[in-house]
Structures are given as structure tokens and as C-alpha cells.
Design an enzyme around this catalytic site. Structure first.
Site, PDB file in Angstrom:
ATOM      1  N   CYS A  85       0.837  -1.199   0.000  1.00  0.00           N
ATOM      2  CA  CYS A  85       0.000   0.000   0.000  1.00  0.00           C
ATOM      3  C   CYS A  85       0.880   1.260   0.000  1.00  0.00           C
ATOM      4  CB  CYS A  85      -0.996  -0.030   1.151  1.00  0.00           C
ATOM      5  SG  CYS A  85      -2.341   1.191   0.957  1.00  0.00           S
ATOM      6  N   HIS A 189      -3.754  -4.905  -0.344  1.00  0.00           N
ATOM      7  CA  HIS A 189      -3.344  -5.416   0.962  1.00  0.00           C
ATOM      8  C   HIS A 189      -3.356  -6.945   0.941  1.00  0.00           C
ATOM      9  CE1 HIS A 189      -3.297  -1.700   3.402  1.00  0.00           C
ATOM     10  NE2 HIS A 189      -4.198  -1.271   2.537  1.00  0.00           N
ATOM     11  N   GLU A 191      -2.468  -8.905   3.220  1.00  0.00           N
ATOM     12  CA  GLU A 191      -2.881  -9.406   4.534  1.00  0.00           C
ATOM     13  C   GLU A 191      -4.396  -9.399   4.700  1.00  0.00           C
ATOM     14  OE1 GLU A 191      -2.661  -4.952   5.154  1.00  0.00           O
ATOM     15  OE2 GLU A 191      -1.646  -6.466   3.924  1.00  0.00           O
TER      16      GLU A 191
END
Length: 209
Positions: A85, A189, A191
Site C-alpha cells: 500500500c 493489501h 494481509e
């Protein structure tokens, strides 16, 4: 001893989620750190980032010696690097959010506001969207097509199309990933991208550029 992976803590990333995702993807040892000396000994580096380009750049530079340690280890020594990001955006020459702020200048280009060309398009670009890899250089092998989770109002425009590793579409093309040599940056992202993101992180952990 397991290979040391440094996850950079500079007050601008969702470290808990990224750390958990790296462990779930197979990392044996993650050092969440703001210590430049530890960064200099790392074998892989992940730079997260949440918030504005200006705040993230200032936070990184507030840690004495961190920018120099990152540049020495990533650019000079060539160890694998992943920016996430705003961590990816910081690889640029400069960001144009809240004024002009210098980036790390590892990949030439600017981080600029997403232009709303269609009233139906919402900014920030938030939610799940396609990732379309561009197979033309080192680093692209880490990316596969699929859907990832995005959340951003600014995007990276590299000077050279060769540095673009993947694209997405949000009322027009937006860069989803950049790559050069040992460096990969993703706007999305991993994650938060479930199996797609964990698969990317697992490949990064094995990457030998």
C-alpha cells in the site's frame, strides 16, 4: 537459525495483521522492528503503510538512520523487498498528497490522486478488485491473476511502463503492483486478501531474485 525477515515499524502500518499473514504464509521468523541495525542484518524486508504519503514518509524519516539502512540493504545489497500500500508508494520519486513529499526514489514516478472520470466511480478505491499481472520482467513471477483487497485514494504512476507489474481497473487503469530487480510493491493489501494474499506472501518468502 531461521532467516530474518524485517517488518518495518514506523508508526504507519497495520503491523499485527501483516505479521500474522506472513506467519500464516510460512515465515519462520518475523522481526517487527524500528531498529536500523536490525534492518541491516535482515535477509528480507517488508514495508507496510497506511495513511497519507506525507505522514508515512515523515514517520519513516523520523527514525534516525532507517532510510539509509533500507536503501543500503535493498538497493545496494539487493535483498528481496516487498512494499504494501503506502509502503509501495514510498518507492516512488515523490508523492503529491498534502503537498509534494520526496519518496525513496527507487522507482521513478509520482504518486497522484485517483481522478474520478465517472460519477459512479467512488474514491477512495475500496474493496475487492481484479489484479492483472503484466509478464515482462523480474518480480512479475510473484503475481498471479485474481482478486485482492484495495483501499487507497492515491496511486503510483511510474515513469516507465516496464516497472508496472500488475494493473487493476477502477473507472480506468490503475497500477496494482510495481517491480524492479529485487523489489516488489503492491497497492493492494495481501494481509486482507485471504488466499490470494497468502499465496503472494508465500511466493515472496521463497523469492530469490
Amino acid at each position: 537459525m531461521a532467516e530474518a525477515l524485517a517488518l518495518i515499524d514506523y508508526g504507519a502500518g497495520n503491523l499485527h495483521s501483516v505479521n500474522n499473514a506472513l506467519l500464516a504464509a510460512g515465515a519462520e521468523r518475523v522481526a517487527v522492528t524500528s531498529d536500523p541495525d536490525l534492518v541491516r542484518g535482515a535477509q528480507r524486508i517488508v514495508l507496510p503503510g497506511v495513511g497519507s504519503f506525507k505522514a508515512c514518509a515523515e514517520g519513516l524519516r523520523a527514525i534516525d538512520g532507517m532510510e539509509e539502512a533500507l536503501t543500503d540493504r535493498v538497493v545496494r545489497d539487493g535483498i528481496p523487498f516487498l512494499g504494501i500500500c503506502v509502503g509501495m508508494q514510498l518507492m516512488a520519486t515523490r508523492g503529491l498528497e498534502h503537498g509534494t513529499t520526496p519518496g525513496l526514489d527507487w522507482i521513478a514516478g509520482d504518486v497522484v490522486a485517483i481522478e474520478r472520470t465517472d460519477p459512479a466511480i467512488k474514491v477512495p478505491h475500496m474493496g475487492w478488485n481484479d489484479v492483472s499481472p503484466m509478464r515482462h520482467h523480474d518480480g512479475a513471477e510473484l503475481l498471479e491473476g485474481g482478486e485482492a483487497y484495495f483501499l487507497h485514494s492515491y496511486h503510483f504512476e511510474p515513469e516507465s511502463g516496464r516497472d508496472i507489474a500488475a494493473m487493476t481497473d477502477h473507472g480506468g487503469g490503475l497500477v496494482a503492483a510495481v517491480a524492479r530487480d529485487n523489489m516488489l510493491g503492491v497497492q493492494f493489501h495481501p494481509e486482507k486478501s485471504q488466499a490470494f494474499g497468502l499465496s503472494l506472501l508465500a511466493r515472496f518468502l521463497e523469492w530469490m531474485p
